[in-house]
Design a protein around this motif. Structure first.
Motif, PDB file in Angstrom:
ATOM      1  N   PHE A  53      10.535   4.531 -10.918  1.00 53.80           N
ATOM      2  CA  PHE A  53       9.791   5.134  -9.820  1.00 53.80           C
ATOM      3  C   PHE A  53      10.055   4.332  -8.558  1.00 53.80           C
ATOM      4  O   PHE A  53      10.714   3.300  -8.594  1.00 53.80           O
ATOM      5  N   ARG A  54       9.546   4.841  -7.445  1.00 54.27           N
ATOM      6  CA  ARG A  54       9.733   4.167  -6.160  1.00 54.27           C
ATOM      7  C   ARG A  54       8.411   3.599  -5.682  1.00 54.27           C
ATOM      8  O   ARG A  54       7.372   4.232  -5.807  1.00 54.27           O
ATOM      9  N   ILE A  55       8.500   2.411  -5.112  1.00 51.32           N
ATOM     10  CA  ILE A  55       7.332   1.779  -4.505  1.00 51.32           C
ATOM     11  C   ILE A  55       7.703   1.488  -3.055  1.00 51.32           C
ATOM     12  O   ILE A  55       8.841   1.132  -2.766  1.00 51.32           O
ATOM     13  N   GLY A  56       6.769   1.679  -2.154  1.00 52.91           N
ATOM     14  CA  GLY A  56       7.085   1.463  -0.750  1.00 52.91           C
ATOM     15  C   GLY A  56       5.918   0.928   0.031  1.00 52.91           C
ATOM     16  O   GLY A  56       4.767   1.007  -0.390  1.00 52.91           O
ATOM     17  N   GLY A  57       6.227   0.381   1.153  1.00 59.54           N
ATOM     18  CA  GLY A  57       5.231  -0.184   2.050  1.00 59.54           C
ATOM     19  C   GLY A  57       5.922  -1.108   3.025  1.00 59.54           C
ATOM     20  O   GLY A  57       7.052  -0.865   3.438  1.00 59.54           O
ATOM     21  N   LEU A  58       5.244  -2.175   3.356  1.00 58.41           N
ATOM     22  CA  LEU A  58       5.781  -3.165   4.285  1.00 58.41           C
ATOM     23  C   LEU A  58       6.154  -4.431   3.523  1.00 58.41           C
ATOM     24  O   LEU A  58       5.481  -4.794   2.568  1.00 58.41           O
ATOM     25  N   LYS A 100       8.634  -5.134   8.039  1.00 56.36           N
ATOM     26  CA  LYS A 100       9.180  -3.794   8.260  1.00 56.36           C
ATOM     27  C   LYS A 100       9.049  -2.960   6.995  1.00 56.36           C
ATOM     28  O   LYS A 100       8.844  -3.471   5.911  1.00 56.36           O
ATOM     29  N   GLY A 101       9.212  -1.646   7.148  1.00 59.02           N
ATOM     30  CA  GLY A 101       9.085  -0.720   6.035  1.00 59.02           C
ATOM     31  C   GLY A 101      10.229  -0.819   5.051  1.00 59.02           C
ATOM     32  O   GLY A 101      11.367  -1.080   5.416  1.00 59.02           O
ATOM     33  N   LYS A 122      14.096   0.838   6.450  1.00 61.86           N
ATOM     34  CA  LYS A 122      13.918   1.840   7.504  1.00 61.86           C
ATOM     35  C   LYS A 122      15.189   1.954   8.334  1.00 61.86           C
ATOM     36  O   LYS A 122      15.987   1.025   8.387  1.00 61.86           O
ATOM     37  N   HIS A 123      15.356   3.087   9.007  1.00 60.20           N
ATOM     38  CA  HIS A 123      16.601   3.262   9.748  1.00 60.20           C
ATOM     39  C   HIS A 123      16.456   3.202  11.257  1.00 60.20           C
ATOM     40  O   HIS A 123      17.427   3.235  11.964  1.00 60.20           O
ATOM     41  N   ALA A 132       5.002   6.070   2.355  1.00 60.93           N
ATOM     42  CA  ALA A 132       4.605   4.704   2.673  1.00 60.93           C
ATOM     43  C   ALA A 132       3.646   4.694   3.866  1.00 60.93           C
ATOM     44  O   ALA A 132       2.667   3.955   3.882  1.00 60.93           O
ATOM     45  N   ALA A 133       3.918   5.529   4.861  1.00 59.52           N
ATOM     46  CA  ALA A 133       3.032   5.612   6.021  1.00 59.52           C
ATOM     47  C   ALA A 133       1.643   6.091   5.597  1.00 59.52           C
ATOM     48  O   ALA A 133       0.631   5.575   6.065  1.00 59.52           O
ATOM     49  N   LYS A 134       1.587   7.062   4.697  1.00 60.22           N
ATOM     50  CA  LYS A 134       0.301   7.560   4.206  1.00 60.22           C
ATOM     51  C   LYS A 134      -0.439   6.472   3.435  1.00 60.22           C
ATOM     52  O   LYS A 134      -1.640   6.280   3.601  1.00 60.22           O
ATOM     53  N   ALA A 135       0.282   5.723   2.587  1.00 59.67           N
ATOM     54  CA  ALA A 135      -0.348   4.657   1.809  1.00 59.67           C
ATOM     55  C   ALA A 135      -0.912   3.571   2.721  1.00 59.67           C
ATOM     56  O   ALA A 135      -2.035   3.086   2.518  1.00 59.67           O
TER      57      ALA A 135
END
Length: 161
Positions: A53-58, A100-101, A122-123, A132-135
């Motif tokens: 699965f994918r995990i995201g944030g800062l 950064k994200g 991030k690009h 990630a923004a929602k989390a």
């Protein structure tokens, strides 16, 4: 065989072939899907065990640690509410920076860390993956609610650093 029976057999065979192809395609798509889960959901035990699965944030400031071999990296991904340690062996994207994200794809391992096989950064300056923004936004809302509840009860809120 009558021509009517031949046509029915041909149609039945064609439907069977289409059904088999559809089943194979759906199975391939299902095995390649990587769900996105926030660090808060991972900490709550909502992460699939043994599945990618994918995990995201800062990327948490000051959390980046490089091993002596130069390609093994550990860092912390946060949604400002929960933190998850990510271990990655490979070359990080050029845009990867602390604060950064980031989105990492991999699996949870037994010691509670995330073993990533892919890291995406991030690009541009304003981009963060929508999930990630929602989390991060949800984590900020929970923190604001806790602060408001503490203020309403007369308790002093804890300072977060």
């Amino acid at each position: 065989m009558k021509s009517r029976h031949k046509k029915l057999a041909l149609i039945g065979g064609a439907l069977a072939v289409v059904g088999i192809i559809a089943a194979l395609v759906l199975n391939a798509l299902n095995s390649n899907i990587a769900l996105y889960i926030s660090p808060t959901d991972v900490a709550a035990g909502k992460a699939p065990q043994g599945k990618v699965f994918r995990i995201g944030g800062l990327v948490k400031e000051g959390s980046l640690q490089r091993q002596a071999d130069g390609v093994t990296i550990a860092f912390i991904v946060t949604d400002t509410d929960q933190d998850i340690t990510v271990n990655y062996k490979g070359i990080l994207p050029d845009l990867f920076k602390e604060g950064k994200g980031v989105v990492a794809q991999g699996k949870m391992v037994d010691n509670g860390t995330f073993s990533a096989n892919e890291v995406l950064a991030k690009h541009d300056e304003n981009y963060m993956p929508p999930e990630a923004a929602k989390a991060v936004g949800d984590a900020h809302e929970r923190a604001a609610e806790k602060k408001a509840a503490a203020a309403a009860s007369g308790a002093q809120p804890k300072a977060s650093y």
